[in-house]
Design an enzyme around this catalytic site. Structure first.
Site, short mmCIF file in Angstrom:
data_model
loop_
_atom_site.label_atom_id
_atom_site.label_comp_id
_atom_site.label_asym_id
_atom_site.label_seq_id
_atom_site.Cartn_x
_atom_site.Cartn_y
_atom_site.Cartn_z
N PRO A 20 0.74 -1.02 0.28
CA PRO A 20 0.60 -0.12 -0.09
C PRO A 20 1.10 1.38 0.38
O PRO A 20 1.81 1.33 0.94
CB PRO A 20 -0.67 -0.11 1.61
CG PRO A 20 -0.14 -1.49 1.83
CD PRO A 20 0.99 -2.20 1.12
N CYS A 103 3.07 3.81 9.20
CA CYS A 103 3.26 4.97 8.59
C CYS A 103 3.75 5.86 9.49
O CYS A 103 3.34 5.82 10.65
CB CYS A 103 1.87 4.62 8.14
SG CYS A 103 2.23 6.83 7.06
N ASN A 214 8.95 -6.97 3.77
CA ASN A 214 8.87 -5.74 3.08
C ASN A 214 10.38 -4.79 2.74
O ASN A 214 10.71 -4.65 4.20
CB ASN A 214 7.90 -4.99 3.51
CG ASN A 214 7.46 -3.51 3.03
OD1 ASN A 214 7.14 -2.41 3.28
ND2 ASN A 214 7.44 -3.84 1.50
N GLY A 216 12.29 -2.75 0.02
CA GLY A 216 13.85 -2.24 -0.39
C GLY A 216 14.40 -3.11 -1.59
O GLY A 216 15.05 -4.03 -1.70
N GLY A 236 7.47 -2.61 -2.75
CA GLY A 236 6.60 -0.71 -2.67
C GLY A 236 7.26 -0.99 -4.30
O GLY A 236 6.48 -0.70 -5.19
N ARG A 237 8.14 0.51 -4.05
CA ARG A 237 8.32 1.75 -5.41
C ARG A 237 8.45 0.76 -6.36
O ARG A 237 8.24 1.38 -7.69
CB ARG A 237 10.03 2.21 -4.48
CG ARG A 237 8.96 3.17 -2.79
CD ARG A 237 7.86 4.25 -3.42
NE ARG A 237 7.24 4.73 -1.87
CZ ARG A 237 5.69 5.65 -2.17
NH1 ARG A 237 5.77 6.02 -3.51
NH2 ARG A 237 5.68 5.44 -1.29
#
Length: 332
Positions: A20, A103, A214, A216, A236-237
């Site tokens: 997310p 977060c 999660n 890197g 993720g990114r």
């Protein structure tokens, strides 16, 4: 055991997922990602439980069935409000409800949710218990390995043990600690060192839990290496910035199943885009998610430039996307 079963968690959902990400993983992005990665679990952006309680539920929770399986990530710290929001999420068809305990945003922390909740494991347990009581779908937790100076393994172990007593059996661990003051959310994704070994130790100490790692991770090699130690991997990114990189992972882990070429992805996406434009969605809200599709291919820069220059123009429609795609060399 089939290949698909091999990459499935105890709760029946995929062991591979796309994280997310605020301002990224909206419904337009998820529909697009599903065309590239049919075996990944997709997540919404974090949605405040209070917003669901008071806001436009169709706007906040609506999604296309073709996005499935999709998980709803919630932010909050009020057990009753989270339970209500979870119930709405299940009613809308989400396959999983996830609580954000990772977060580091100051705005999020000011609302008493996100990573700061790692300092209140009993409250997180109350929230998860309330959510689980309100839904029948899996309820999961996404957290960090620590917060500020509360970063020794004993703290993390206590957090996982306390929350898992509620019966929740899936934890997604971002393998960095969070600094609540002094670092921006972006810096919190880059500066605190990655500690994959800590997540691996969690799996050793809690073998009955599904532990997803999660942080890197970018390549097929990264994913394959981590799956030797933990139950699942969340990207993720890299998934957002270079979305077609997921196709290589799909091909390797699910051999024999067809994967769309980048150009075929666009062809399959255009009917959705047309539907959204007819419903009043502005084209840049969609094309902003497409910039990285052709990363590394001849014409990728021209693709990005054409989308960024033309999508915002009055009357811009499907022709902007097709003209941009024509600037990229077809590889298949």
């Amino acid at each position: 055991m089939t290949t698909k079963q091999k990459h499935t968690l105890k709760n029946g959902l995929p062991s591979l997922s796309v994280a997310p990400m605020m301002d990224c993983t909206d419904k337009h992005n998820r529909y697009f990602m599903r065309l590239i990665a049919p075996h990944f679990l997709l997540y919404t952006e974090m949605i405040n439980a209070l917003a669901i309680h008071h806001g436009d539920k169709d706007k906040l929770l609506g999604f296309d069935p073709k996005e499935h399986p999709v998980a709803l990530q919630l932010g909050g710290s009020d057990p009753a409000k989270l339970a209500s929001a979870a119930k709405w999420g299940q009613d809308y068809g989400y396959a999983e409800i996830n609580l954000n305990v990772g977060c580091p945003s100051p705005r999020v922390s000011a609302g008493r949710f996100g990573a700061c909740l790692m300092l209140e494991p009993a409250l997180v347990a109350d929230c998860i218990a309330a959510m689980r009581a309100s839904v029948s779908c899996p309820v999961t937790v996404k957290c960090r390995i620590g917060v500020d100076d509360h970063d020794n393994y004993t703290h993390l172990q206590h957090f996982i043990e306390t929350v898992s007593r509620t019966g929740t059996d899936t934890f997604i661990i971002h393998a960095r600690k969070a600094w609540l003051k002094g670092l921006s959310p972006k810096q919190n994704r880059e500066i605190p060192p990655l500690r994959y070994d800590i997540v691996h130790q969690l799996k050793n100490d809690f073998p009955h839990l599904d532990i997803i790692i999660n942080g890197g991770l970018k390549t097929l090699e990264d994913v394959s290496t981590q799956l030797q130690h933990v139950d699942g991997v969340m990207l993720g990114r890299v998934a957002y910035n270079t979305p077609y990189s997921l196709a290589a992972i799909e091909q390797a882990l699910f051999p024999g199943e067809p994967i769309l070429s980048p150009h075929k992805v666009i062809e399959a996406y255009l009917p959705y885009v047309e539907q959204q434009l007819t419903a009043g969605t502005r084209l840049p809200s969609i094309t902003r998610h497409l910039f990285g599709l052709f990363h590394g291919l001849p014409g990728a820069n021209a693709w990005r430039r054409h989308l960024s220059e033309q999508a915002h123009r009055p009357g811009a429609g499907l022709n902007v996307i097709t003209a941009a795609a024509a600037l990229v060399e077809k590889t298949a």
